[in-house]
Design a protein around this motif. Structure first.
Motif: not given
Length: 610
Positions: A275, A306-308, A310, A482, A495, A497-498, A521, A557, A559
Motif C-alpha cells: 500500500t 491505483y490498483a484495479s 483488492d 493491490h 481510494k 486503500k487502492f 491504473s 477500481y 471494491f
C-alpha cells in the motif's frame, strides 16, 4: 408443554435470535467503529436488518416445517431429524458469523462466497488466516454454539409427543408453510429482498452490520454466475460504449521516451499488498520502505497510481493483461475466459524475449496457475521448485530466498528477457525472518515489519543486479498487486486503500529522478511498456499510455459490488447495492458518475462475452 401447532413459530424465532445475537457480537467485536455510531443508528441496524434475518430464518425453516407437516412420520424419527438439522444449522451459523468477525477487519465487507475461491489451496488459506486472534475467535465460536444449543434444547425444540394428527392441525402446518413465503422473499414487493433493502445510512459500517451473514454467503453463491446477464446495466449499451471509447481516445501528441534502447530486458516485480500508505516516496509513512524510496528518488516514480482491485489474482490480471477487475467474481476463476486475454509475457515472447515467472508460494492459489500457464512463460518457478528446508514462510519461501533464486538464474539468462517476480512475505500472517523494526505485536506493526523486510530483500536484489552485465539494458518495474486497509484501517471502498506505488528503475532508464503525478491504473501498465518497446499493443484495449501527458487522466477500481473513479479533480466511490455515492473527495459531477457506471457496465459485459 408447547402445543404441536406452535412448534413452527418457536423454530422460526430461534433462528432470529441466533442472527440478532450474531449482530450484537459483531458490533462488540468492532467496538471502535460501533462507538462512532449513534444510539439511533445502532437501533436501526437491528430494525433494518430484521428483514434479511427473517428471510434467512424462513429458508432455514423450510425443511423442519415440511417434516412437521408430513406428520405421518413417527414422532421419534421426526424429532431426531428436526433436532439434528437444528444442531447442524446452528454450527454453521456460529461458524460463518465467527469467520466474518475477523475477515471484515481485513476486507472491509461482509463475508460472502469469496473464500470458496481458495478451497483448492487449503494450506495457503490457513496461512492467510493465521494472523487472526484464533483463540479468541474459537472461544466466540464455542460461545455462540453452546448458547444457541442450550436455548434450542431448553426452550425451542419441537415437543409434540403423543399428539393426535387431525385435519385442523395438518391445515395449520400447511398454512405455516405458505406464510413462510412472505419473510422468505422479504415482503409482498415485486422484487425479492436483497442487500440494498437493509442499507439505511451513509456510514458503510452501519449498513454492513445490518446484513445477515449466512444469507449473504448463500446469496453470493447463487448469484455468482449471473446467468449470462449483466447486472450492471445503467444505460443503453451504445451510450455506455461511446462513453468508454471517449476515455481511450488516442491523442496525436507523442509519448515521452523513457528507455535508452527499444529492446530492453524487463524485470517485473509485483509486491504483495504494498500500500502507498506505508511507502514514504508516494506520501505514506517514512522509514518503512527505505530501499524502495531510494529507488524512487533515483528512478521514475508515479505518485498517483491505483490498483484495479483488492485481491492478488485480480491485480495479476490487471497488471499483466491490462484487463479490468470484476466486482464479486474474478475472470481468473474461469480459464476458458482468461485464455482469450492478452498477456504481456505472450506479447514479449512473440518479440523474441525469454520469459520466466517466479513465485515463492503455491502456484495454484486462487487459480493463478492456469492464468500463468496460458501466458506461455518459458519457465515457471513456484513453491514446489524450492527445497523443503527453505520453507520458512507459512506461504512458502521468504522473499529473500525467492530473489536469491532469481539472481542466480539471471546470470545464465539469454537476453532479451522478461522476468516476472511475485513476492509473498508481506501477506498475512506477516511472518518474516528479521529482527523487529517496529515494536508491537498488533496487526499494523506486523504488517509494517513485513513490508520493511520485503523492501530490504528488494534492495539487496537491486544491488546485486547492478553488478551484472545485463543491468545497463534492463528496466525494473516495481508495483503492488493491490493496496491494503492497514495500517490505519482505511475504508474498504476509499481510494486510499487502492493507492499503490509504481516505480521504474534500472540501467535502461533514460530519464531518472522523475516524479510523475499522472493519474493511472494497473490496467495501463502493460500497454504503456509495449509502447516504449515499439511492440504491438492494440490487444490491450482497456489501457492508456501513462507516458503520454495528452491521455485523459483517470483510474477506475472495483471494491465488493461497487466501483471507484479517480480524476485529476476529485474522486468518488459508488456502491451498487445502495445505489449511491459512498466515498467522495474533491470535485466530481454527475457526468463523472455516469462515466464510472458506463465503464463498469461495458467492462462487465466484455467479461460475460469472453
Amino acid at each position: 408443554m408447547k402445543s404441536y401447532r406452535s412448534n413452527q413459530v418457536f423454530l422460526f424465532i430461534y433462528w432470529l435470535l441466533l442472527f440478532i445475537s450474531g449482530k450484537t457480537l459483531f458490533l462488540f467485536y468492532h467496538a471502535a467503529k460501533t462507538a462512532i455510531l449513534s444510539v439511533s443508528e445502532i437501533a436501526r441496524i437491528f430494525f433494518y436488518g430484521l428483514r434479511l434475518d427473517m428471510s434467512m430464518a424462513a429458508y432455514l425453516s423450510i425443511f423442519p416445517f415440511l417434516l412437521l407437516f408430513f406428520s405421518v412420520i413417527p414422532d421419534k424419527l421426526t424429532r431426531k431429524l428436526v433436532n439434528g438439522y437444528a444442531v447442524l444449522c446452528t454450527f454453521f451459523i456460529a461458524l460463518l458469523q465467527t469467520v466474518d468477525l475477523h475477515l471484515y477487519s481485513i476486507w472491509g465487507y461482509k463475508l460472502d462466497a469469496t473464500p470458496l475461491q481458495y478451497l483448492n489451496t487449503p494450506t495457503e488459506m490457513i496461512a492467510s488466516s493465521s494472523g487472526a486472534p484464533l483463540f479468541l475467535l474459537f472461544l466466540l465460536f464455542i460461545l455462540q454454539l453452546a448458547a444457541g444449543l442450550f436455548l434450542y434444547f431448553r426452550f425451542f425444540q419441537p415437543r409434540f409427543s403423543g399428539h393426535k394428527i387431525t385435519r385442523k392441525k395438518a391445515l395449520v402446518s400447511f398454512l405455516w408453510l405458505i406464510i413462510l413465503v412472505l419473510p422468505l422473499r422479504g415482503g409482498w414487493q415485486q422484487i425479492p429482498i436483497n442487500q440494498s433493502d437493509v442499507y439505511f445510512s451513509e456510514n458503510a459500517f452501519a449498513n454492513h452490520s445490518a446484513i445477515n451473514v449466512p444469507w449473504n454467503v448463500f446469496y453470493s453463491i447463487i448469484k455468482k454466475d449471473y446467468d449470462g446477464l449483466n447486472p450492471y446495466t445503467f444505460m443503453a449499451p451504445e451510450i455506455a460504449q461511446k462513453t468508454v471509447s471517449d476515455l481511450y481516445q488516442k491523442p496525436n501528441a507523442p509519448s515521452a521516451k523513457i528507455l535508452k534502447t527499444a529492446k530492453s530486458n524487463i524485470i517485473f516485480i509485483i509486491l504483495e499488498s504494498f500500500t502507498a500508505n506505508l511507502v514514504g516516496s508516494v506520501g505514506g509513512e517514512k522509514g518503512v520502505t527505505p530501499e524502495i524510496d531510494k529507488l524512487a528518488e533515483e528512478g521514475y516514480l508515479f505518485r498517483n497510481f491505483y490498483a484495479s482491485g483488492d485481491r492478488s489474482e485480480k491485480g495479476l490480471v490487471a497488471l499483466l493483461s491490462g484487463y479490468p477487475v470484476q466486482t464479486t467474481t474474478s475472470i481468473i476463476k474461469i480459464p476458458r475466459k482468461t485464455e482469450k486475454l492478452p498477456h504481456l509475457a505472450h506479447s514479449l515472447k512473440k518479440a523474441g524475449y525469454q520469459t520466466s515467472y517466479y513465485y515463492g508460494g503455491e502456484l495454484a492459489f486462487a487459480n493463478m496457475k492456469s492464468y500463468v500457464l496460458m501466458a506461455g512463460y518459458d519457465k515457471i518457478t513456484g513453491k514446489a521448485d524450492f527445497p523443503t528446508r527453505d520453507y520458512n514462510s507459512k506461504w512458502g519461501v521468504h522473499d529473500h530466498v525467492l530473489f536469491q533464486r532469481v539472481s542466480k538464474d539471471l546470470k545464465e539468462q539469454k537476453q532479451p528477457f522478461f522476468t516476472t517476480i511475485f513476492t509473498l512475505s508481506s501477506h498475512e500472517p506477516y511472518d518474516v525472518p528479521m529482527k523487529t523494526r517496529f515494536a508491537g505485536d498488533d496487526e499494523a506493526n506486523k504488517f509494517r515489519n513485513s513490508m520493511h523486510y520485503t523492501d530490504k530483500a528488494v534492495g539487496n536484489f537491486i544491488e546485486e543486479a547492478k553488478k551484472q552485465p545485463w543491468w545497463q539494458n534492463t528496466l525494473i518495474v516495481l508495483v503492488a498487486d493491490h493496496g491494503h486497509t492497514l495500517p490505519n484501517y482505511v475504508d474498504y471502498d476509499s481510494k486510499a486503500k487502492f493507492h499503490i506505488p509504481l516505480i521504474l528503475t534500472g540501467g535502461a532508464l533514460a530519464k531518472t529522478g522523475i516524479t510523475d503525478t499522472t493519474i493511472a491504473s494497473q490496467t495501463d501498465l502493460a500497454y504503456s511498456l509495449l509502447n516504449q518497446l515499439h511492440l504491438p499493443n492494440q490487444e490491450f484495449k482497456w489501457s492508456k499510455d501513462i507516458f503520454n501527458p495528452a491521455e485523459k487522466p483517470f483510474a477506475f477500481y472495483i471494491f465488493n459490488d461497487g466501483f471507484g473513479f479517480v480524476t485529476d479533480k476529485g474522486s468518488f466511490g459508488f456502491d451498487n447495492i445502495s445505489k449511491q455515492v459512498v466515498q467522495k473527495k474533491g470535485q466530481f459531477t454527475e457526468k463523472d458518475i455516469n462515466t464510472g457506471k458506463a465503464y463498469l457496465q461495458t467492462s462487465f459485459e466484455d467479461y460475460l462475452k469472453k
